[in-house]
Design a protein around this motif. Structure first.
Motif, PDB file in Angstrom:
ATOM      1  N   SER A  82       0.859  -1.205  -0.047  1.00 43.62           N
ATOM      2  CA  SER A  82       0.098   0.051  -0.022  1.00 43.62           C
ATOM      3  C   SER A  82       0.822   1.366  -0.021  1.00 43.62           C
ATOM      4  O   SER A  82       1.912   1.239   0.633  1.00 43.62           O
ATOM      5  N   TYR A  84      -0.159   4.442   1.061  1.00 44.11           N
ATOM      6  CA  TYR A  84      -0.374   5.004   2.060  1.00 44.11           C
ATOM      7  C   TYR A  84      -1.269   4.442   3.258  1.00 44.11           C
ATOM      8  O   TYR A  84      -1.557   3.392   3.069  1.00 44.11           O
ATOM      9  N   PRO A  85      -0.714   4.885   4.451  1.00 44.56           N
ATOM     10  CA  PRO A  85      -1.457   3.740   5.640  1.00 44.56           C
ATOM     11  C   PRO A  85      -3.070   3.893   5.431  1.00 44.56           C
ATOM     12  O   PRO A  85      -3.500   4.903   4.750  1.00 44.56           O
ATOM     13  N   LYS A  86      -3.831   3.233   6.046  1.00 46.67           N
ATOM     14  CA  LYS A  86      -5.311   2.889   5.805  1.00 46.67           C
ATOM     15  C   LYS A  86      -5.804   4.563   6.414  1.00 46.67           C
ATOM     16  O   LYS A  86      -5.445   4.895   7.371  1.00 46.67           O
ATOM     17  N   ARG A 120       6.696   8.227   5.287  1.00 47.26           N
ATOM     18  CA  ARG A 120       7.373   7.650   6.383  1.00 47.26           C
ATOM     19  C   ARG A 120       6.928   8.010   7.862  1.00 47.26           C
ATOM     20  O   ARG A 120       6.522   7.204   8.701  1.00 47.26           O
ATOM     21  N   LYS A 123       3.245   6.764   8.268  1.00 48.80           N
ATOM     22  CA  LYS A 123       3.241   5.161   8.355  1.00 48.80           C
ATOM     23  C   LYS A 123       3.910   4.735   9.861  1.00 48.80           C
ATOM     24  O   LYS A 123       4.061   3.762  10.245  1.00 48.80           O
ATOM     25  N   GLY A 124       4.039   5.793  10.493  1.00 48.82           N
ATOM     26  CA  GLY A 124       4.694   5.421  12.088  1.00 48.82           C
ATOM     27  C   GLY A 124       5.843   5.252  12.401  1.00 48.82           C
ATOM     28  O   GLY A 124       6.332   4.773  13.290  1.00 48.82           O
TER      29      GLY A 124
END
Length: 143
Positions: A82, A84-86, A120, A123-124
């Protein structure tokens, strides 16, 4: 139809000189402020409208996704990772990019690298990882 050399012949020398100086200063200004190592940077980002910024980010994302799909297909994977994050959408990325460039020490960082930093972050990545990354990006952009 006259060719360009005959047109210049009729222009006063001062007008030719001014035109050349304007063209050179424009090119120097663009090279100095809008580009870092051949990449558009925060100066270009700032001048973009909200719509232009969304399209710029969409273009980067499309390019990355195209490459990911191509690599996934070659390796036999059906689903590339993916982008991007959800729940994250393009306007979220634009907002983070705007915030990043509000800090003037980031203004010369190329847009593509700022994009990678922002994704980045989304995404945490940990704060120490982000701190290290931004220091490296600033150092590279301002060398």
């Amino acid at each position: 139809m006259q060719n360009s050399s005959s047109i210049i012949q009729y222009m006063p020398k001062s007008m030719v000189t001014i035109t050349i100086l304007l063209l050179l200063s424009s090119a120097a200004s663009h090279a100095q402020f809008g580009v870092t190592d051949g990449f558009n940077n925060g100066y270009v980002w700032e001048r973009g409208s909200a719509q232009e910024k969304k399209m710029y980010i969409s273009g980067i994302g499309d390019g990355i996704m195209l490459q990911s799909v191509s690599v996934a297909a070659e390796s036999g994977k059906l689903n590339p990772p993916s982008l991007y994050p959800k729940g994250v959408i393009v306007t979220d990325v634009v907002g983070e990019m705007d915030a990043l460039y509000q800090d003037r020490s980031n203004i010369r960082i190329p847009i593509i690298f700022s994009y990678m930093y922002v994704v980045r972050k989304m995404k945490g990545a940990t704060q120490p990882e982000l701190d290290d990354a931004i220091v490296k990006l600033r150092r590279q952009a301002n060398r």
